[in-house]
Design a protein around this motif. Structure first.
Motif, short mmCIF file in Angstrom:
data_model
loop_
_atom_site.label_atom_id
_atom_site.label_comp_id
_atom_site.label_asym_id
_atom_site.label_seq_id
_atom_site.Cartn_x
_atom_site.Cartn_y
_atom_site.Cartn_z
N THR A 22 -0.53 -3.78 -5.11
CA THR A 22 -0.49 -2.70 -4.11
C THR A 22 -1.90 -2.27 -3.74
O THR A 22 -2.21 -2.07 -2.56
N HIS A 25 -3.57 -5.05 -1.59
CA HIS A 25 -3.12 -5.20 -0.21
C HIS A 25 -3.14 -3.90 0.61
O HIS A 25 -3.16 -3.96 1.84
N GLU A 26 -3.13 -2.74 -0.07
CA GLU A 26 -3.01 -1.47 0.65
C GLU A 26 -4.27 -0.61 0.60
O GLU A 26 -4.34 0.40 1.29
N ILE A 29 -6.36 3.47 -1.25
CA ILE A 29 -5.09 4.10 -1.56
C ILE A 29 -5.27 5.00 -2.78
O ILE A 29 -6.13 4.75 -3.63
N LYS A 37 4.87 4.27 -3.06
CA LYS A 37 5.16 2.95 -2.52
C LYS A 37 5.93 2.06 -3.49
O LYS A 37 6.81 1.30 -3.10
#
Length: 397
Positions: A22, A25-26, A29, A37
């Protein structure tokens, strides 16, 4: 001392991997956003994030925007925690790249090959790898892996069973390179590596059913179905370069005749150019780069030759489109340099011969990364292997 049971340990590793992916890719954050998420409670996420910080796979970049309370601490993936090496071992070149853990090229080494004997090529290959290792910046994990794309059939043990254009048979390349450098090694078919590179970083990011045409000295096809590489029963899918397009045609090094790559590859281009007996051009100076210069200066014979190669590329692409009904066809490797002279001939043949139902919504693209796709693709495969293994290995320590 760790007191987790086997099942608890497995669940923790799965959750930790999920948190890492996460962030990868995000990012940027926050911990709270990760919790939302992935569906894990904030305490669990905070604990896993702290471990990933200790592992140096992520880092904190400072406070982000507040939504009313305390400003959250922003997390980023540490793409400089280690580096990966990707090698495209071509028939007439070796292209090596050193990438960070996001696949960004840091250093590249390109060597021309004028011989194909295994002993000589392996020496040059080892030299390229050594240069890339020596060029790598200092990092926590160092070189996490070496991926090598090879134009031939590769089994699951890293053995090159046959590489017709190199004249190789039954070569255990992975074992030799691992013994030399003591670093994890992956041997992959170069078309599969190129397909993976384009799917992950290039022209194929938006689609899940892709045919990647590696058009170099030979032709290979990397097949991505439902977002994943398709290997076939024994890992040998994609040898479309040896699909017969001309009955009783030219003899091929694979033992058959009339193969697609004899009419639509860089090798075919150079062989047909030799027949033109171009003034002032020797075997040493003849190259696709030189032919492009002649085409760009208006040489009609060379322009027509590129159009013929494009037409034959269209023949093979038409056949595999009719079989796979892909969302996208991506043309990569060295012939992408001739895009301006090939594109119209390819599109014309497909328009006139491919079933109309297959043409609906079909995208035909040239590689975003030109001839880098295989090198960055196989480097990315090593990065994935490292990150997938990193959590379980570090937790076990």
């Amino acid at each position: 001392m760790k007191t987790l049971t086997g099942n608890q340990q497995l669940v923790k590793q799965i959750n930790k991997t999920l948190v890492l992916e996460t962030i990868l890719h995000e990012a940027p954050i926050s911990r709270a956003d990760i919790s939302q998420k992935v569906g894990l409670n904030k305490g669990t996420v905070s604990s896993l994030v702290n471990e990933l910080l200790e592992d140096q796979l992520i880092y904190e970049s400072g406070p982000g925007q507040s939504s009313g309370g305390r400003r959250p601490v922003i997390l980023l993936f540490n793409d400089k925690a280690g580096f990966s090496i990707g090698i495209d071992l071509g028939v007439n070149y070796i292209l090596g790249v050193l990438t960070d853990l996001r696949g960004n090229i840091i250093v590249e080494v390109n060597k021309k090959l004028t011989v194909r004997s295994y002993e000589v090529v392996i020496e040059i290959l080892q030299s390229v790898i050594s240069d890339l290792i020596n060029a790598a910046p200092q990092s926590h994990y160092g070189i996490v892996g070496i991926g090598i794309g090879v134009p031939g059939l590769v089994n699951n043990h890293g053995e090159v069973l046959v590489a017709p254009n190199l004249g190789w048979k039954n070569i255990n390349l992975r074992e030799e390179i691992e013994n030399c450098f003591d670093i994890p090694v992956l041997i992959e078919n170069e078309a599969n590596a190129g397909a993976y590179g384009e799917k992950l970083y290039g022209a194929g990011k938006e689609n899940d059913n892709i045919l990647y045409i590696s058009a170099g000295i030979g032709i290979g096809v990397g097949i991505i179905l439902n977002g994943k590489l398709f290997y076939g029963m024994n890992g040998f899918s994609g040898e479309a370069g040896h699909m017969i397009v001309q009955v009783n045609g030219k003899d091929c090094t694979c033992g058959s005749s009339g193969c697609w790559e004899l009419y639509a590859s860089e090798k075919a281009l150079l062989e047909e150019a030799r027949k033109l007996k171009l003034t002032g051009i020797t075997e040493e100076t003849l190259s696709i780069e030189l032919l492009l210069e002649l085409a760009n200066s208006g040489n009609e014979d060379i322009i027509n030759l590129f159009h013929s190669i494009g037409m034959y590329l269209g023949v093979g692409i038409n056949n595999i489109i009719n079989i796979f009904n892909p969302e996208q066809v991506i043309i990569g490797n060295r012939l992408t340099m001739a895009k301006d002279w090939l594109e119209k001939s390819i599109e014309k043949f497909i328009k006139n011969h491919t079933m109309k139902y297959h043409q609906k919504d079909l995208i035909i693209s040239f590689s975003k990364h030109a001839y880098y796709s295989a090198a960055i693709g196989v480097s990315a495969q090593m990065i994935d292997q490292f990150l997938n293994n990193a959590v379980s290995i570090l937790d076990a320590q």
